[in-house]
Design a protein around this motif. Sequence first.
Motif, PDB file in Angstrom:
ATOM      1  N   LEU A  28       0.823  -1.210   0.000  1.00  0.00           N
ATOM      2  CA  LEU A  28       0.000   0.000   0.000  1.00  0.00           C
ATOM      3  C   LEU A  28       0.859   1.264   0.000  1.00  0.00           C
ATOM      4  O   LEU A  28       0.528   2.246  -0.669  1.00  0.00           O
ATOM      5  CB  LEU A  28      -0.927  -0.003   1.215  1.00  0.00           C
ATOM      6  CG  LEU A  28      -2.183  -0.857   1.107  1.00  0.00           C
ATOM      7  CD1 LEU A  28      -2.879  -0.933   2.456  1.00  0.00           C
ATOM      8  CD2 LEU A  28      -3.137  -0.304   0.047  1.00  0.00           C
ATOM      9  N   GLU A  29       1.948   1.248   0.744  1.00  0.00           N
ATOM     10  CA  GLU A  29       2.825   2.420   0.762  1.00  0.00           C
ATOM     11  C   GLU A  29       3.442   2.674  -0.613  1.00  0.00           C
ATOM     12  O   GLU A  29       3.538   3.812  -1.070  1.00  0.00           O
ATOM     13  CB  GLU A  29       3.913   2.256   1.812  1.00  0.00           C
ATOM     14  CG  GLU A  29       5.003   3.312   1.775  1.00  0.00           C
ATOM     15  CD  GLU A  29       4.499   4.733   1.958  1.00  0.00           C
ATOM     16  OE1 GLU A  29       5.259   5.668   1.620  1.00  0.00           O
ATOM     17  OE2 GLU A  29       3.354   4.939   2.402  1.00  0.00           O
ATOM     18  N   ARG A  32       0.765   4.185  -2.714  1.00  0.00           N
ATOM     19  CA  ARG A  32       0.548   5.589  -2.364  1.00  0.00           C
ATOM     20  C   ARG A  32       1.654   6.467  -2.928  1.00  0.00           C
ATOM     21  O   ARG A  32       1.393   7.547  -3.466  1.00  0.00           O
ATOM     22  CB  ARG A  32       0.453   5.756  -0.852  1.00  0.00           C
ATOM     23  CG  ARG A  32       0.238   7.205  -0.435  1.00  0.00           C
ATOM     24  CD  ARG A  32      -0.156   7.372   1.010  1.00  0.00           C
ATOM     25  NE  ARG A  32       0.909   7.077   1.942  1.00  0.00           N
ATOM     26  CZ  ARG A  32       0.892   7.453   3.222  1.00  0.00           C
ATOM     27  NH1 ARG A  32      -0.146   8.120   3.705  1.00  0.00           N
ATOM     28  NH2 ARG A  32       1.881   7.142   4.020  1.00  0.00           N
ATOM     29  N   GLY A  35       1.350   7.404  -6.643  1.00  0.00           N
ATOM     30  CA  GLY A  35       0.356   8.393  -7.047  1.00  0.00           C
ATOM     31  C   GLY A  35      -0.569   7.879  -8.126  1.00  0.00           C
ATOM     32  O   GLY A  35      -0.750   6.676  -8.330  1.00  0.00           O
ATOM     33  N   ARG A  86      -3.213   1.288  -8.911  1.00  0.00           N
ATOM     34  CA  ARG A  86      -3.138   2.534  -8.148  1.00  0.00           C
ATOM     35  C   ARG A  86      -3.920   2.385  -6.843  1.00  0.00           C
ATOM     36  O   ARG A  86      -4.821   1.547  -6.729  1.00  0.00           O
ATOM     37  CB  ARG A  86      -3.727   3.703  -8.939  1.00  0.00           C
ATOM     38  CG  ARG A  86      -5.219   3.584  -9.208  1.00  0.00           C
ATOM     39  CD  ARG A  86      -5.793   4.824  -9.859  1.00  0.00           C
ATOM     40  NE  ARG A  86      -7.228   4.674 -10.129  1.00  0.00           N
ATOM     41  CZ  ARG A  86      -8.187   4.955  -9.240  1.00  0.00           C
ATOM     42  NH1 ARG A  86      -7.863   5.397  -8.020  1.00  0.00           N
ATOM     43  NH2 ARG A  86      -9.462   4.798  -9.563  1.00  0.00           N
ATOM     44  N   LEU A  87      -3.552   3.193  -5.876  1.00  0.00           N
ATOM     45  CA  LEU A  87      -4.327   3.286  -4.650  1.00  0.00           C
ATOM     46  C   LEU A  87      -5.634   4.007  -4.942  1.00  0.00           C
ATOM     47  O   LEU A  87      -5.675   4.921  -5.780  1.00  0.00           O
ATOM     48  CB  LEU A  87      -3.527   4.071  -3.598  1.00  0.00           C
ATOM     49  CG  LEU A  87      -4.185   4.289  -2.236  1.00  0.00           C
ATOM     50  CD1 LEU A  87      -4.247   2.992  -1.458  1.00  0.00           C
ATOM     51  CD2 LEU A  87      -3.404   5.341  -1.442  1.00  0.00           C
ATOM     52  N   PRO A  89      -7.758   6.556  -3.316  1.00  0.00           N
ATOM     53  CA  PRO A  89      -7.702   7.465  -2.158  1.00  0.00           C
ATOM     54  C   PRO A  89      -9.021   7.592  -1.427  1.00  0.00           C
ATOM     55  O   PRO A  89      -9.057   7.711  -0.199  1.00  0.00           O
ATOM     56  CB  PRO A  89      -7.278   8.804  -2.781  1.00  0.00           C
ATOM     57  CG  PRO A  89      -6.587   8.445  -4.050  1.00  0.00           C
ATOM     58  CD  PRO A  89      -7.318   7.235  -4.552  1.00  0.00           C
ATOM     59  N   LEU A 111      -6.986   8.705   1.788  1.00  0.00           N
ATOM     60  CA  LEU A 111      -5.867   7.799   2.021  1.00  0.00           C
ATOM     61  C   LEU A 111      -4.559   8.330   1.463  1.00  0.00           C
ATOM     62  O   LEU A 111      -3.482   7.932   1.928  1.00  0.00           O
ATOM     63  CB  LEU A 111      -6.164   6.427   1.404  1.00  0.00           C
ATOM     64  CG  LEU A 111      -7.281   5.610   2.057  1.00  0.00           C
ATOM     65  CD1 LEU A 111      -7.399   4.255   1.374  1.00  0.00           C
ATOM     66  CD2 LEU A 111      -7.031   5.440   3.547  1.00  0.00           C
ATOM     67  N   ALA A 112      -4.625   9.217   0.494  1.00  0.00           N
ATOM     68  CA  ALA A 112      -3.410   9.821  -0.061  1.00  0.00           C
ATOM     69  C   ALA A 112      -2.936  11.006   0.770  1.00  0.00           C
ATOM     70  O   ALA A 112      -1.914  11.612   0.454  1.00  0.00           O
ATOM     71  CB  ALA A 112      -3.646  10.251  -1.505  1.00  0.00           C
ATOM     72  N   GLN A 370      -2.324  11.860  10.014  1.00  0.00           N
ATOM     73  CA  GLN A 370      -1.338  10.831   9.696  1.00  0.00           C
ATOM     74  C   GLN A 370      -1.074   9.898  10.869  1.00  0.00           C
ATOM     75  O   GLN A 370      -0.631   8.762  10.675  1.00  0.00           O
ATOM     76  CB  GLN A 370      -0.023  11.487   9.238  1.00  0.00           C
ATOM     77  CG  GLN A 370      -0.091  12.158   7.885  1.00  0.00           C
ATOM     78  CD  GLN A 370      -0.413  11.181   6.761  1.00  0.00           C
ATOM     79  OE1 GLN A 370      -0.166   9.981   6.869  1.00  0.00           O
ATOM     80  NE2 GLN A 370      -0.959  11.690   5.670  1.00  0.00           N
ATOM     81  N   PHE A 377      -0.033   2.052   6.205  1.00  0.00           N
ATOM     82  CA  PHE A 377       1.068   2.037   5.251  1.00  0.00           C
ATOM     83  C   PHE A 377       2.376   1.555   5.878  1.00  0.00           C
ATOM     84  O   PHE A 377       3.449   1.792   5.345  1.00  0.00           O
ATOM     85  CB  PHE A 377       1.232   3.429   4.640  1.00  0.00           C
ATOM     86  CG  PHE A 377       0.004   3.899   3.912  1.00  0.00           C
ATOM     87  CD1 PHE A 377      -0.252   3.490   2.616  1.00  0.00           C
ATOM     88  CD2 PHE A 377      -0.914   4.719   4.540  1.00  0.00           C
ATOM     89  CE1 PHE A 377      -1.401   3.902   1.952  1.00  0.00           C
ATOM     90  CE2 PHE A 377      -2.065   5.141   3.887  1.00  0.00           C
ATOM     91  CZ  PHE A 377      -2.310   4.722   2.582  1.00  0.00           C
TER      92      PHE A 377
END
Length: 390
Positions: A28-29, A32, A35, A86-87, A89, A111-112, A370, A377
């Motif tokens: 996931l990281e 992220r 992008g 892609r994630l 968001p 999430l982004a 965060q 993440f």
Amino acid sequence: MNRADSGTTGPTGANQRALRGHNAAVVLELLRAAGGEGVSRLELAAGAGLTPQAVSKIVARLRGEGLVADAGRRASTGGKPATVLRLVPEAGGAVGVHLERDALVAVLVDLAGVVVAERRVGVDFSAGADAVVGAVARVAGELVGAASAGGGGAVLPTGREPSGVLGVGVALPGPLDHTRGVLHRVTGFPGWDGYPLRDALGARLGLPVVVDKDTNAAALGIALAGDAESFAYLHLGTGLGAGLVLGGGLYRGPRTGAGEFGHQVVLLDGPVCECGDRGCLEALCLAAVARGDLEGAARLLGTGAGNLVSLLDIDLVLLGGRTVAAAADLFVRGVGDVVAARSRREGARDRVGVGIAPGGERGVAEGAAQLVLAPLFGRADAALPARGTG
């Protein structure tokens, strides 16, 4: 830029069954960080140190939870084009609250980490902990409702509000117990000492709550978005404190006591500080601000910053808080001059950078969000356990 991760240069994974949750967080990281352009499964495998088969299984689970989607196909030098992922968001988000003694700023982020809604209201710590927590619960609840309703009258409706909120992060002046979410002495407001903020707010909202010092939250947000390995974030507003990032990781100390920057004694037998000591940097700085001597406040802040630079060998000092924001150039120049003079006397070859922290007035609130998102993440700085994804 690579996101700072405690003691490492990037995310790494493992194929052991016991680390499936960690591996999903690493994937996931990477998504992220990629992008909107996305990343292929092979790139995920290389970046995470996992086999392509392990990545495919993780991606399948993440896709089932709505966290990952296709981002198109990429031309291949041989064979069929690779699917790019892609994630998503808007699949989730978090509320971040910056609580000061007289005001709060709250944001809803996806999430982004993009702010999709924001609220600002006045509060009064002297009204008591229960009353202030009630105000925090109302504002946070409105943002949670905005996530559920797709906007709901939030200040910054974007059309990409997250579909669900994972939790609420609250950042406020210390000292406090980050692990238990219990406040200690808030300068000037002894009635807050021992207040179980995490549990009280969590009971009102029915969501996980994380509590940390405002300076730690801001420093975490900066570290996740930048490439500075070691820096101090100094916050001068209604009080004075520091957030420390050392070797790429946020340093709280074993009792969340690190960064009580404002209560270093710089003038023996000086004026009494509200903490009970004499000659504290916070008391001297705030007194200088109150009498309109911002240059004097900047020099004092520079003296404290110079102490940190000498003690910890950090290479960057970032300034924030409403008092700094009102005269940013003056504070950067004043603190920078004192730190530079100190470094020259100590024979340092490299100049220590002094600048304004990114994020502006909502930087602390974004960092508070965060505190909730980081575990998803795989960040060691995180406060909540990672989501139960394979």
